[in-house]
Design an enzyme around this catalytic site. Structure first.
Site, short mmCIF file in Angstrom:
data_model
loop_
_atom_site.label_atom_id
_atom_site.label_comp_id
_atom_site.label_asym_id
_atom_site.label_seq_id
_atom_site.Cartn_x
_atom_site.Cartn_y
_atom_site.Cartn_z
N PRO A 144 19.84 24.05 33.25
CA PRO A 144 19.58 24.09 34.70
C PRO A 144 19.97 25.41 35.34
O PRO A 144 19.26 25.93 36.20
CB PRO A 144 20.42 22.93 35.23
CG PRO A 144 20.50 21.97 34.09
CD PRO A 144 20.57 22.83 32.85
N ASN A 196 10.43 12.98 29.54
CA ASN A 196 10.10 12.81 30.96
C ASN A 196 11.34 12.80 31.84
O ASN A 196 11.37 13.43 32.90
CB ASN A 196 9.31 11.53 31.16
CG ASN A 196 7.84 11.68 30.81
OD1 ASN A 196 7.26 12.76 30.95
ND2 ASN A 196 7.22 10.61 30.36
N THR A 203 2.63 8.93 38.40
CA THR A 203 1.44 8.20 37.99
C THR A 203 1.44 6.80 38.57
O THR A 203 2.49 6.19 38.78
CB THR A 203 1.37 8.12 36.45
OG1 THR A 203 0.34 7.21 36.06
CG2 THR A 203 2.68 7.63 35.85
N TYR A 206 6.69 4.84 28.26
CA TYR A 206 6.11 5.96 28.99
C TYR A 206 6.18 5.74 30.50
O TYR A 206 6.70 6.57 31.25
CB TYR A 206 4.67 6.19 28.56
CG TYR A 206 3.93 7.17 29.44
CD1 TYR A 206 4.13 8.54 29.31
CD2 TYR A 206 3.03 6.73 30.42
CE1 TYR A 206 3.48 9.45 30.13
CE2 TYR A 206 2.37 7.62 31.23
CZ TYR A 206 2.59 8.98 31.09
OH TYR A 206 1.94 9.87 31.90
#
Length: 306
Positions: free
Chosen positions: A56, A95, A120, A145
């Protein structure tokens, strides 16, 4: 916001390349970030970045040095390079780690940029047949997912705070349009019909599903608006649910390939939601001044001829 600088992470991807083009067309500076460069990014400053491994603080230093005022996360663990069939644990970690790294990097900065994250509709899970899903619907994602995508979206939304511009999470319907990801259904359609033109007889498994398809260029317009305004959680869809079999029929019309040149078999297809998806996009119109413009017929036409 004209003349500001926006970092697009995942700039080499299907959506990312169109986001870069739309931002540039609106007069914004684009900084492209991805694991490796691509020819279509030659007009933008490029930095190799992998959100699953970059620290980061290092990412924060890059964003600071480029003086960006907004960051678009267009990455997805299921993508053209890695495909849809990676192990669940790998997809989940990729993710969620990407979103967490991005949020931590932004919090390192004295003048944080606005975060725009692409999620999504699969985050909602199975939808009632015939309905339109709204942003206040409970999210019940199915599979590793979709669950990981929900965690990523919630991580970005939770980044809001004193001195941090309101983030935006755009939950996208199924994307269609030019330069599709080979892992997507439009990419499979394009590949199958090109094989048919070459004299092969490919086979397509067609589900009885109805899905909301939004053109990738409409998505890019929504991202530009979100960079300018924020918006919180917003659905981005095409406005109607299209039967999968009708997508195939429209490709026959677009390509001129005989209908029997592609063998169509009926059967269930692996997915992350149910047999129906359709987004209520009224919040996008209210908060972003955005509505879908490109119907699926033109989207498929432009995809084929791109």
């Amino acid at each position: 916001m004209s003349g500001e600088r926006v970092a697009v992470i995942g700039a080499t991807g299907w959506v990312g390349r169109h986001v870069c083009a739309a931002l540039a067309a609106h007069g914004h500076g684009v900084v492209a970030l991805a694991r490796s460069p691509a020819a279509h990014l030659s007009g933008y400053p490029f930095h190799p970045v992998d959100l699953t491994s970059v620290r980061p603080r290092a990412l924060a230093g890059l964003l600071r040095s480029e003086r960006v005022t907004a960051v678009v996360n267009a990455t997805d663990a299921a993508n053209a390079r890695d495909g849809w069939h990676r192990p669940d644990a790998v997809v989940h970690e990729a993710n969620t780690t990407a979103a967490l790294t991005l949020v931590r990097a932004v919090r390192e900065l004295a003048d944080p940029p606005r975060l725009v994250h692409l999620g999504t509709l699969h985050e909602y899970g199975e939808q009632p047949w015939g309905g339109r899903v709204r942003e206040d619907e409970p999210a019940r994602p199915r599979g590793a997912y979709a669950r990981s995508r929900l965690i990523a979206s919630e991580t970005v939304l939770a980044a809001a705070g004193p001195g941090v511009p309101d983030p935006a999470v755009l939950r996208l319907a199924n994307v269609c349009g030019p330069h599709p990801s080979p892992a997507s259904f439009p990419g499979l359609l394009q590949r199958s019909f090109r094989r048919a033109l070459a004299g092969e007889r490919p086979s397509l498994r067609i589900a009885g599903d109805h899905r909301d398809y939004v053109d990738v260029r409409d998505v890019a317009r929504a991202v530009v608006r979100a960079c300018e305004r924020g918006g919180g959680l917003v659905n981005i869809g095409g406005g109607r649910a299209v039967a999968v079999k009708d997508m195939v029929a429209r490709m026959v019309e677009v390509t001129g390939v005989p209908a029997d040149a592609v063998e169509q078999t009926q059967g269930d297809v692996d997915g992350f939601g149910g047999g129906w998806s359709l987004a209520d996009v009224s919040a996008a119109e209210r908060l972003l001044g955005w509505r879908p413009r490109i119907p699926v017929e033109r989207s498929l036409h432009d995809m084929w001829h791109a």
